[in-house]
Structure formats: structure tokens, C-alpha cells
Motif scaffolding. Structure first.
Motif, short mmCIF file in Angstrom:
data_model
loop_
_atom_site.label_atom_id
_atom_site.label_comp_id
_atom_site.label_asym_id
_atom_site.label_seq_id
_atom_site.Cartn_x
_atom_site.Cartn_y
_atom_site.Cartn_z
N SER A 4 0.80 -1.22 -0.22
CA SER A 4 -0.38 -0.22 0.00
C SER A 4 1.03 1.62 -0.02
O SER A 4 2.21 1.05 -0.39
CB SER A 4 -0.86 0.53 0.72
OG SER A 4 0.03 0.18 2.08
N ARG A 5 0.40 2.94 -0.33
CA ARG A 5 1.25 3.41 -0.35
C ARG A 5 1.80 4.06 1.00
O ARG A 5 2.62 4.39 1.04
CB ARG A 5 0.32 4.69 -0.99
CG ARG A 5 -0.49 4.50 -2.16
CD ARG A 5 -1.04 5.95 -2.78
NE ARG A 5 -2.49 5.89 -1.67
CZ ARG A 5 -3.52 7.29 -1.56
NH1 ARG A 5 -2.54 7.75 -2.60
NH2 ARG A 5 -4.75 7.20 -0.95
N GLU A 6 1.12 3.80 2.24
CA GLU A 6 1.16 4.01 3.94
C GLU A 6 2.45 2.93 3.81
O GLU A 6 3.22 3.22 4.35
CB GLU A 6 0.31 3.63 4.38
CG GLU A 6 -0.11 4.76 4.19
CD GLU A 6 -1.70 4.41 3.22
OE1 GLU A 6 -1.85 3.79 3.19
OE2 GLU A 6 -2.57 5.93 3.19
N ALA A 7 2.30 1.95 3.44
CA ALA A 7 3.57 0.99 3.85
C ALA A 7 4.76 0.75 2.97
O ALA A 7 6.17 1.00 3.39
CB ALA A 7 2.86 -0.15 3.42
N ALA A 8 4.14 1.21 1.48
CA ALA A 8 5.29 1.85 0.62
C ALA A 8 6.17 3.28 1.09
O ALA A 8 7.34 3.04 1.03
CB ALA A 8 5.00 2.29 -0.69
N ALA A 9 6.24 4.07 1.89
CA ALA A 9 6.03 4.78 2.05
C ALA A 9 7.21 4.71 3.85
O ALA A 9 8.07 4.86 4.11
CB ALA A 9 5.10 6.51 3.27
N LEU A 64 -3.30 -9.35 0.64
CA LEU A 64 -3.07 -9.23 -0.72
C LEU A 64 -4.39 -8.35 -0.81
O LEU A 64 -5.74 -8.88 -0.86
CB LEU A 64 -2.93 -10.83 -1.15
CG LEU A 64 -1.72 -10.76 -1.91
CD1 LEU A 64 -1.00 -12.41 -1.76
CD2 LEU A 64 -0.87 -9.80 -2.65
N PRO A 65 -4.87 -7.21 -1.96
CA PRO A 65 -6.34 -7.13 -2.22
C PRO A 65 -6.65 -7.79 -3.04
O PRO A 65 -6.53 -8.81 -3.50
CB PRO A 65 -5.28 -5.81 -2.53
CG PRO A 65 -4.21 -6.71 -3.90
CD PRO A 65 -2.91 -6.56 -2.60
N SER A 66 -7.86 -8.09 -2.92
CA SER A 66 -8.74 -8.97 -3.44
C SER A 66 -8.95 -8.94 -4.87
O SER A 66 -9.14 -7.39 -4.93
CB SER A 66 -10.60 -8.92 -2.88
OG SER A 66 -10.18 -9.21 -1.25
N PRO A 67 -8.92 -10.13 -5.54
CA PRO A 67 -9.41 -10.03 -7.07
C PRO A 67 -10.43 -9.12 -7.09
O PRO A 67 -11.64 -9.39 -7.00
CB PRO A 67 -9.39 -10.89 -7.64
CG PRO A 67 -9.36 -11.96 -5.85
CD PRO A 67 -9.26 -11.40 -5.47
N LEU A 68 -10.74 -8.08 -8.41
CA LEU A 68 -12.28 -7.82 -8.78
C LEU A 68 -13.06 -8.52 -9.46
O LEU A 68 -12.97 -9.53 -10.24
CB LEU A 68 -11.49 -6.96 -10.18
CG LEU A 68 -11.33 -5.37 -9.30
CD1 LEU A 68 -11.09 -4.84 -11.17
CD2 LEU A 68 -11.86 -4.27 -8.67
#
Length: 367
Positions: free
Chosen positions: A257-262, A352-356
């Protein structure tokens, strides 16, 4: 002389209002006027009211009504001490002004009458005091937000800019040793110093950008991904003798995620900066990012080199601040080491993000 007078006039205009934009004379006179009006009403209550019939009490009633308005203004704007004195006297005047008009009233009737005429004071406290309380809460929230921004700015300066500056110092030291023997090597070091300086300026620009109003792509600027992480490790590898390598799995990239990446970039920046400070002749650094069972795991491993690690009189606060940041994301951060190896490990929860979901075919469309 015109400039001085203009400056004084500007300062006087600015000083005429407080931090909330309320004119200072209004703040001062609201409390004093309330106390003065309360004193007048008390004087009239004990001097004129005993000889006044209840039917002729209209002026006293009008004065009590005006005093309630002054109380509301004092609750809203007056300084705390003046507000307490003014509204206290006004409350006493409101309770007592009608007592001499009913000389035959019993004790219970007088208590009830006083409680009834205390209601305007309570109403003034609500009308004037509630907006004042909300304004104070808003001002406190603004101060706390500024303090949080200052702390974030200090962390950003330490995490990002200090890394680039430490690279400049390392290259300058290398250039100083080889300048007399190999001018070409010194020229290469100067080029790397230039690149590190430009990177430091870019880091400063990004840090200052965090304090501005977010734009359309502010999240991408403030919260880097794996591309920034790769650039960071590659730049460290190119600027010194210590080799650095980054590996990450596709699952880790998908769960980042963006927060984890930062946060991960901050951790890697601090780890590489500490390698350059405390193990300048380390042979290599391994940065690995993996994903297992809904958890991102970052490991930064380096050898300690042949020289004794450098120490500073005052210990740094980088790892402590990063540990708090990782804990805020429900993660962990710890370090282990021996005589030859040092390892930093950070874990962050990252499912992990859920697949669409597959869209259903439109009615009448072929399956």
C-alpha cells in the motif's frame, strides 16, 4: 520617516486584534461594561427599587434584559478574569433586582424568584460561551496539527535528506584521498557529489511539498512505491564502495500500500544511512522485501566490515522514530547483529488485495 510611521501604523492595526480576529477594545470593554452595568443595577435595586411599585418596574426589567445581552458578550469575548468578575456581578444583580419589588414574599418564593432570574445568566453562558469553547477547540486542533506537521517534517529531513548528505560526505572523503594520485577518480567523485546534492535538493522539495495543500498527484509524491525504493538502493550502490542489491517478490509488490511503501522507504533509507555511517567499508548490503501470510517482511542485511564501527557522542533518533511509525501501522521493527553481520527486520500487516469480481453478462448477451 514615512516608512517608520507606516510600519508603526501596520503594527498598531495588527495589534488591535487578537489571534481570532476579535478587536481588542471589544474584548476589554465587554467585560468592563458588564461589571459597570451590574453595579448600576445593584445600586438601583437597593436604592430605588424599595420605593417602587411593581407596576413601575419597567426600567429595572429593561436594565436586567440589557444586562443579559452584556453577559453574553462578556462570555464570548472578554478575557477570563474580566469575564468572571463581570458575569459574576451580573448574576448577582439578576438574582436580586426583583426581590425588593415583592416585600411580602416568603423565603421559598424568594428562592424561586432568584432561581428564575438566574436563567438569563445561564442562557447568556450558553449563547456566548459555546462559540468561545468551539473557537478554543479549533485553535487547539490547529496547534496540534502544526506540531504533527513539524514532527513529520523533522522525520522527513532525517530520513531522506540525511541519507543524501551522508553520501556527499562519503564521496568528498574519497575524493580527498585520491585527488593527488588520480585526478580522474576525483572528477568522478565530484560528479557523484553533484548527483547526491541534486537528490538532496529534490528530497527537500518533496518534504516542503508535504506541508502544502495537496494537489491532484500529492499522494503519489508523498507516498513512494517500489520505483523509489529501487532508485534509492541503486543510488547507494553507485555512490560508494559498498555494493547494494534489492530483491522483492511479485506478491510483495502487489500487497504494498502507499502507507506501507512510504514507511518501508524510510526504514531502508535509515538502514543505508547507518551502514554508511557505522560500517563505511562494508562489502555489501542485501535489501529483501517478501510477503507471507498477509505480512510484508523487510530485511536489510550488511557485513560490518573490517574497521571498528563509528560511534557518536549523541545517539541518533532515527531508528526510535521509525519503530514508533512501524508500531503505528501495527508492525514490528528490530535489529540483530554479531561481530560480522548486522540485520534490520521490519514487518507490516499487508493482506493481498482482493481480485475484482467478474462482471455479470448483460441481459440477452451471449454467455
Amino acid at each position: 520617516m514615512r516608512d517608520i510611521s507606516d510600519a508603526r501604523g501596520t503594527r498598531g492595526t495588527r495589534d488591535a486584534r487578537d489571534a481570532r480576529g476579535i478587536p481588542t477594545p471589544l474584548r476589554a470593554w465587554s467585560g468592563r461594561a458588564t461589571a459597570f452595568a451590574a453595579a448600576l443595577l445593584l445600586t438601583a435595586t437597593f436604592v430605588w427599587a424599595p420605593d417602587t411599585a411593581p407596576d413601575d418596574s419597567g426600567p429595572l426589567f429593561a436594565a436586567a434584559t440589557a444586562l443579559a445581552v452584556l453577559q453574553a458578550a462578556a462570555f464570548r469575548w472578554a478575557p477570563c478574569r474580566e469575564a468572571a468578575v463581570g458575569t459574576g456581578l451580573a448574576a448577582v444583580a439578576q438574582v436580586l433586582w426583583a426581590q425588593p419589588l415583592v416585600p411580602a414574599a416568603s423565603l421559598y418564593e424568594r428562592v424561586g424568584m432568584g432561581a428564575f432570574w438566574l436563567l438569563p445568566t445561564l442562557g447568556a453562558a450558553v449563547v456566548g460561551g459555546y462559540p468561545r469553547l468551539m473557537a478554543r477547540r479549533e485553535a487547539r486542533a490547529v496547534r496540534e496539527a502544526r506540531h504533527r506537521q513539524q514532527r513529520e517534517l523533522a522525520h522527513d529531513l532525517h530520513d531522506f535528506v540525511a541519507h543524501d548528505i551522508s553520501g556527499i560526505v562519503a564521496q568528498a572523503q574519497a575524493a580527498r584521498f585520491v585527488a593527488g594520485q588520480d585526478p580522474d577518480a576525483a572528477a568522478g567523485a565530484l560528479e557523484r557529489i553533484e548527483r547526491a546534492g541534486l537528490a538532496a535538493l529534490a528530497s527537500l522539495d518533496r518534504t516542503v511539498h508535504l506541508l502544502r495543500e495537496p494537489g491532484p498527484d500529492a499522494a503519489r509524491t508523498a507516498l513512494p512505491g517500489t520505483a523509489r525504493l529501487t532508485e534509492l538502493v541503486d543510488r547507494f550502490d553507485a555512490e560508494g564502495r559498498t555494493r547494494a542489491r534489492l530483491t522483492f517478490t511479485p506478491a510483495a509488490k502487489a500487497a504494498l500500500s502507499r502507507e506501507a511503501a512510504a514507511t518501508i522507504q524510510r526504514v531502508v533509507t535509515e538502514a543505508l544511512t547507518n551502514v554508511r555511517r557505522h560500517a563505511p567499508d562494508a562489502a555489501g548490503v542485501e535489501v529483501a522485501l517478501t510477503h507471507e501470510h498477509g505480512t510484508l517482511r523487510l530485511t536489510v542485511t550488511n557485513d560490518t566490515g573490517r574497521t571498528r564501527p563509528r560511534t557518536r557522542e549523541n545517539g541518533g533518533t532515527g531508528l526510535l522514530a521509525l519503530t514508533q511509525r512501524v508500531h503505528a501501522l501495527n508492525g514490528t521493527l528490530h535489529t540483530t547483529g554479531d561481530n560480522s553481520t548486522w540485520r534490520l527486520t521490519a514487518t507490516l500487516p499487508a493482506p493481498l488485495p482482493s481480485p475484482l469480481p467478474t462482471p455479470l453478462p448483460a441481459p440477452g448477451a451471449p454467455a
